[in-house]
Design a protein around this motif. Sequence first.
Motif: not given
Lengths: 137, 76
Positions: A23-24, A26-30, A32, A44, A101, A104-105, A107-108, A111
């Motif tokens: 799951v992590g 998927f996220y730009l946050y993770s 970065v 971040p 979902f 957005r995934r 898109l990230q 990015l």
Amino acid sequence: MNAHIDRHRKVEHEPEMTDVEDVGNFYLYSKVQESDQMKSLGDPEKIVVESLMEHEVQQALDALPEHFRSAVILADLQGFSYKEIAAILDVPVGTVMSGLFRGRRLLQQNLWDYFREHNRLRTKRGGTPLGSEVHGL
Amino acid sequence: MDCKEFMLQIWTLMDAEPDERAWASLRAHLENCPLCQRHYRFETVLRVHVRQSCAEPAPELLRRRIRRFIAELGDA
């Protein structure tokens, strides 16, 4: 009957997910956060917002498949609810949710590609790569 | 609720769309987890950045659908 309704609800209210362990990813946050070069740079969100140019965000959105892009535009840019989006696109709410979902995934991911490209170019040009001051490299 | 479960629904929470039961446990997790608070803040800032960066016209298919939708509303 109730069991059927519950099952129906569950399907409608949970995004499609195959591998919870990943799951992590998927996220730009993770990404970065996990990046060695970025993680000691502070907030971040500040790093990402300052380095992603408007036209890059636009291109990252433009690159989404149209049915995902429509859902993302209606939700994230226009602020419509899932039900409203379902009515506009003439699809079930569950389809809106899975489209959002995935959109957005993607898109990230797009990015993140721009973000990495920035950092690579910066390093290549002989400038200091992001984070090197902090690491003392 | 653990962080992974929270993460799976972080966008649903931002959209203010979870059902009542999920809403309570998501809010409870968020209030007690500094890691997820940071992630949530990141997602919020990123969404605002995306919104401010994109002033694009809707894709043609979407525009057609919105026009049809409006027409249907007029007929009703």
